[in-house]
Scaffold this motif. Structure first.
Motif, PDB file in Angstrom:
ATOM      1  N   GLU A 194      66.547  45.470  17.686  1.00 19.59           N
ATOM      2  CA  GLU A 194      66.911  44.562  16.605  1.00 19.59           C
ATOM      3  C   GLU A 194      68.035  45.167  15.769  1.00 19.59           C
ATOM      4  OE1 GLU A 194      63.124  45.308  16.083  1.00 19.59           O
ATOM      5  OE2 GLU A 194      63.975  47.265  15.653  1.00 19.59           O
ATOM      6  N   LEU A 195      68.715  44.282  15.063  1.00 18.42           N
ATOM      7  CA  LEU A 195      69.743  44.649  14.092  1.00 18.42           C
ATOM      8  C   LEU A 195      69.234  44.223  12.724  1.00 18.42           C
ATOM      9  CD1 LEU A 195      72.611  45.424  13.091  1.00 18.42           C
ATOM     10  CD2 LEU A 195      73.330  43.110  13.730  1.00 18.42           C
ATOM     11  N   SER A 196      69.224  45.160  11.771  1.00 18.31           N
ATOM     12  CA  SER A 196      68.675  44.859  10.448  1.00 18.31           C
ATOM     13  C   SER A 196      69.656  45.272   9.360  1.00 18.31           C
ATOM     14  CB  SER A 196      67.347  45.604  10.243  1.00 18.31           C
ATOM     15  OG  SER A 196      66.388  45.214  11.209  1.00 18.31           O
ATOM     16  N   TYR A 197      69.828  44.382   8.379  1.00 13.02           N
ATOM     17  CA  TYR A 197      70.686  44.649   7.226  1.00 13.02           C
ATOM     18  C   TYR A 197      69.817  44.930   6.003  1.00 13.02           C
ATOM     19  CZ  TYR A 197      74.379  42.465  10.041  1.00 13.02           C
ATOM     20  OH  TYR A 197      75.277  42.163  11.030  1.00 13.02           O
ATOM     21  N   PHE A 198      70.270  45.897   5.178  1.00 11.13           N
ATOM     22  CA  PHE A 198      69.543  46.274   3.972  1.00 11.13           C
ATOM     23  C   PHE A 198      70.511  46.395   2.802  1.00 11.13           C
ATOM     24  CE2 PHE A 198      67.072  47.756   7.526  1.00 11.13           C
ATOM     25  CZ  PHE A 198      65.751  47.551   7.161  1.00 11.13           C
ATOM     26  N   SER A 199      69.979  46.262   1.600  1.00 15.87           N
ATOM     27  CA  SER A 199      70.775  46.496   0.402  1.00 15.87           C
ATOM     28  C   SER A 199      70.945  47.995   0.189  1.00 15.87           C
ATOM     29  CB  SER A 199      70.081  45.882  -0.813  1.00 15.87           C
ATOM     30  OG  SER A 199      68.910  46.632  -1.121  1.00 15.87           O
ATOM     31  N   LYS A 200      71.736  48.365  -0.803  1.00 15.97           N
ATOM     32  CA  LYS A 200      71.928  49.789  -1.114  1.00 15.97           C
ATOM     33  C   LYS A 200      70.649  50.428  -1.649  1.00 15.97           C
ATOM     34  CE  LYS A 200      73.659  48.715  -5.749  1.00 15.97           C
ATOM     35  NZ  LYS A 200      74.872  48.558  -6.572  1.00 15.97           N
ATOM     36  N   GLN A 201      69.672  49.593  -2.048  1.00 12.75           N
ATOM     37  CA  GLN A 201      68.377  50.120  -2.480  1.00 12.75           C
ATOM     38  C   GLN A 201      67.384  50.217  -1.314  1.00 12.75           C
ATOM     39  OE1 GLN A 201      69.738  47.350  -4.035  1.00 12.75           O
ATOM     40  NE2 GLN A 201      70.370  48.129  -6.047  1.00 12.75           N
ATOM     41  N   GLY A 202      67.840  49.841  -0.102  1.00 10.76           N
ATOM     42  CA  GLY A 202      66.967  49.896   1.060  1.00 10.76           C
ATOM     43  C   GLY A 202      66.074  48.691   1.237  1.00 10.76           C
ATOM     44  N   LYS A 203      66.392  47.594   0.521  1.00  4.90           N
ATOM     45  CA  LYS A 203      65.610  46.357   0.630  1.00  4.90           C
ATOM     46  C   LYS A 203      66.126  45.503   1.780  1.00  4.90           C
ATOM     47  CE  LYS A 203      62.814  46.198  -3.089  1.00  4.90           C
ATOM     48  NZ  LYS A 203      61.411  45.744  -3.081  1.00  4.90           N
ATOM     49  N   PRO A 204      65.234  44.901   2.578  1.00  3.67           N
ATOM     50  CA  PRO A 204      65.676  44.108   3.732  1.00  3.67           C
ATOM     51  C   PRO A 204      66.412  42.828   3.326  1.00  3.67           C
ATOM     52  CG  PRO A 204      63.293  43.938   3.450  1.00  3.67           C
ATOM     53  CD  PRO A 204      63.763  44.988   2.495  1.00  3.67           C
ATOM     54  N   ILE A 205      67.531  42.564   4.008  1.00  9.69           N
ATOM     55  CA  ILE A 205      68.311  41.349   3.789  1.00  9.69           C
ATOM     56  C   ILE A 205      68.140  40.393   4.961  1.00  9.69           C
ATOM     57  CG2 ILE A 205      70.662  40.422   3.579  1.00  9.69           C
ATOM     58  CD1 ILE A 205      71.474  43.030   2.195  1.00  9.69           C
ATOM     59  N   TRP A 206      68.350  40.911   6.155  1.00  5.52           N
ATOM     60  CA  TRP A 206      68.333  40.061   7.347  1.00  5.52           C
ATOM     61  C   TRP A 206      68.030  40.927   8.553  1.00  5.52           C
ATOM     62  CZ3 TRP A 206      68.377  35.317   9.404  1.00  5.52           C
ATOM     63  CH2 TRP A 206      68.882  35.111  10.697  1.00  5.52           C
ATOM     64  N   SER A 207      67.219  40.417   9.453  1.00  6.49           N
ATOM     65  CA  SER A 207      66.946  41.130  10.692  1.00  6.49           C
ATOM     66  C   SER A 207      66.891  40.119  11.828  1.00  6.49           C
ATOM     67  CB  SER A 207      65.617  41.893  10.598  1.00  6.49           C
ATOM     68  OG  SER A 207      65.415  42.676  11.749  1.00  6.49           O
ATOM     69  N   GLU A 208      67.436  40.497  12.951  1.00 10.61           N
ATOM     70  CA  GLU A 208      67.404  39.604  14.099  1.00 10.61           C
ATOM     71  C   GLU A 208      67.196  40.421  15.366  1.00 10.61           C
ATOM     72  OE1 GLU A 208      72.022  39.159  15.428  1.00 10.61           O
ATOM     73  OE2 GLU A 208      71.365  37.866  13.787  1.00 10.61           O
ATOM     74  N   PRO A 209      66.477  39.861  16.337  1.00  9.21           N
ATOM     75  CA  PRO A 209      66.292  40.567  17.602  1.00  9.21           C
ATOM     76  C   PRO A 209      67.612  40.664  18.353  1.00  9.21           C
ATOM     77  CG  PRO A 209      65.445  38.334  17.764  1.00  9.21           C
ATOM     78  CD  PRO A 209      65.814  38.543  16.327  1.00  9.21           C
ATOM     79  N   ARG A 210      67.718  41.642  19.210  1.00  5.71           N
ATOM     80  CA  ARG A 210      68.918  41.845  20.001  1.00  5.71           C
ATOM     81  C   ARG A 210      68.549  42.002  21.472  1.00  5.71           C
ATOM     82  NH1 ARG A 210      74.382  42.131  18.095  1.00  5.71           N
ATOM     83  NH2 ARG A 210      74.211  41.091  16.082  1.00  5.71           N
ATOM     84  N   GLY A 211      69.513  41.748  22.335  1.00  3.55           N
ATOM     85  CA  GLY A 211      69.314  41.950  23.758  1.00  3.55           C
ATOM     86  C   GLY A 211      68.203  41.093  24.328  1.00  3.55           C
ATOM     87  N   LEU A 212      67.366  41.701  25.174  1.00  2.63           N
ATOM     88  CA  LEU A 212      66.295  40.945  25.835  1.00  2.63           C
ATOM     89  C   LEU A 212      65.335  40.332  24.825  1.00  2.63           C
ATOM     90  CD1 LEU A 212      65.476  43.428  28.762  1.00  2.63           C
ATOM     91  CD2 LEU A 212      67.038  41.458  28.780  1.00  2.63           C
ATOM     92  N   GLU A 213      65.094  41.046  23.720  1.00  2.88           N
ATOM     93  CA  GLU A 213      64.174  40.525  22.686  1.00  2.88           C
ATOM     94  C   GLU A 213      64.709  39.254  22.036  1.00  2.88           C
ATOM     95  OE1 GLU A 213      62.722  44.547  23.436  1.00  2.88           O
ATOM     96  OE2 GLU A 213      64.714  43.679  23.188  1.00  2.88           O
ATOM     97  N   ALA A 214      66.013  39.040  22.073  1.00  4.66           N
ATOM     98  CA  ALA A 214      66.617  37.832  21.504  1.00  4.66           C
ATOM     99  C   ALA A 214      66.695  36.692  22.515  1.00  4.66           C
ATOM    100  CB  ALA A 214      68.022  38.155  20.997  1.00  4.66           C
ATOM    101  N   GLY A 215      66.292  36.946  23.748  1.00  5.96           N
ATOM    102  CA  GLY A 215      66.322  35.910  24.772  1.00  5.96           C
ATOM    103  C   GLY A 215      67.499  36.008  25.729  1.00  5.96           C
TER     104      GLY A 215
END
Length: 429
Positions: A70-91
């Motif tokens: 997966e690819l995950s984005y976080f704020s500078k405080q380490g809070k989750p913004i967005w996450s999405e599966p990648r590769g086979l996990e994404a279909g």
């Protein structure tokens, strides 16, 4: 006659393997005396892994890299913004691979030598000049270290895969000048450390002016249970900042950037610890070039970073060079070793990569981090307080469309290079 390939990087070697796959003789000319496995980590996206799979390289990629989950984005405080599966996990039908650039380059290099023979890879051959001929193209090479003549070679086509400082592009566009620095510096390194999150996660934290990226590039732990973690620290400077702009790939000084990340210790990742424990870190100014309105001149064309150098946003530089190589191969299969083949390649790839270069200048899919920073610089409880789920999905989907790796479209797309049983060469006997 032989196709001449100037440049033995990822794009040039992929092109050599692709042309060999369809029975077209080619020869690779590289400026340096010896190709070595240099660099740090990169991601190879599913549309490019598909092409390397069709070249028979998936097992080698799996043995050396990590299938990104997966690819995950976080704020500078380490809070989750967005996450999405990648590769086979994404279909996708193909994985996304995180791997050391030098290891990927070595896989391609070893395979070229194995399949084409070492005599078709010429080191210390820097392109000095080229001219069209009635039968194709003539190219003269020198030993760049000594200035001595290294020979003149005739071929049907000349493909420039010689990078952002392309000698071929420099001759086609002599007034272009150096690459364009946008004010950002990247510090990059690899640290042996404990796994984080899923163990196969690629993360990005921060915002446009200050950002940290990391992901694992080894799937086998060391004896003390650690993995090789590739990381990138990035800082934006004002336009008048005096930086050592033209000194690329220089050893980094930790005290020049570590202080900005000292308090980025999250409960799931110790950013300053990764930086401090890195044996060798390197510094890169973030540069690209303006898109140009023509790549092909007679029997000569540009590909990869010679054609469309872009910011390393969205993990697309190497992947786009791989796609270039495969489209060139398909068009040679369709049109023969002709200028028409190069024009057909350019007609498909130049508009697509031009849009991608421009989108990467606007931060690509990473713009969600900047939007969150602007709306909630002091933090948030949950990201939907400041950015809707639809906004997040729209940014991610737009980038996949531009970069050419939307799941359903890619899975349904026929192979770029027809497989041997369906190719013109096969049907011709």
């Amino acid at each position: 006659m032989t196709v001449l390939i100037a440049g033995g990087g990822i794009g040039g070697l992929t092109l050599a393997l692709s042309l060999h796959q369809i029975g077209i003789p080619c020869r690779v000319f590289e400026s340096v005396p010896e190709l070595k496995p240099l660099g740090v980590g990169i991601n190879v996206l599913p549309h490019a892994v598909r092409e390397l799979t069709d070249l028979g390289l998936l097992d080698k990629l799996d043995a050396s890299g990590v299938r990104t989950k997966e690819l995950s984005y976080f704020s500078k405080q380490g809070k989750p913004i967005w996450s999405e599966p990648r590769g086979l996990e994404a279909g996708y039908k193909w994985p996304q691979i995180s791997i050391h650039r030098g290891v990927l380059h070595q896989i391609l290099l070893d395979t070229v030598i194995e399949r084409l023979g070492a005599d078709n890879l010429l080191n210390s051959h820097h392109l000095a000049s080229f001219t069209d001929t009635p039968d194709g193209v003539s190219a003269r090479f020198i030993d760049k270290a000594t200035g001595e003549d290294a020979g003149t070679y005739n071929g049907t086509l000349l493909i420039a895969a010689d990078g952002i400082h392309s000698a071929v592009r420099g001759k086609l566009y002599p007034d272009e000048g150096p690459p364009i620095w946008n004010g950002r510096i990247l510090w990059r390194g690899i640290t042996e450390s404990e796994a984080f999150l899923s163990g196969r996660t690629m993360i990005m934290a921060g915002h446009e002016s200050l950002k940290f990226v990391c992901y694992p590039i080894s799937n086998t732990p060391t004896r003390d249970g650690k993995f090789r973690i590739n990381w990138i620290a990035e800082r934006f400077f004002p336009p008048d900042h005096q930086w050592r702009r033209e000194d690329y790939n220089r050893a980094a000084k930790l005290d020049e950037f570590l202080p900005w990340f000292e308090d980025w210790t999250f409960d799931w990742l110790d950013v300053p610890g990764l930086i401090r424990n890195c044996a060798h870190a390197y510094e890169y100014p973030l540069v690209d070039r303006d898109p140009i309105d023509r790549w092909t001149f007679g029997n000569v064309t540009l590909m990869g970073d010679a054609a469309h150098p872009m910011y390393p946003i969205g993990s697309n530089g190497a992947s786009q060079a791989i796609l270039d190589a495969r489209v060139i191969t398909r068009e040679i299969l369709n049109h023969g070793e002709t200028s028409e083949a190069l024009q057909a390649y350019e007609a498909e790839r130049r508009p697509a990569t031009t849009e991608l270069v421009k989108l990467n200048r606007r931060n690509g899919p990473e713009q969600v981090m900047q939007l969150v920073e602007e709306r909630a610089p002091n933090g948030f409880n949950v990201v939907t307080e400041v950015m809707s789920q639809q906004e997040l999905e729209d940014v991610a989907n737009t980038y996949k469309r531009v970069a050419g790796f939307q799941v359903d479209a890619l899975n349904a797309k026929p192979p770029i290079v027809p497989r041997p049983e369906t190719s013109m060469l096969s049907s011709a006997g």
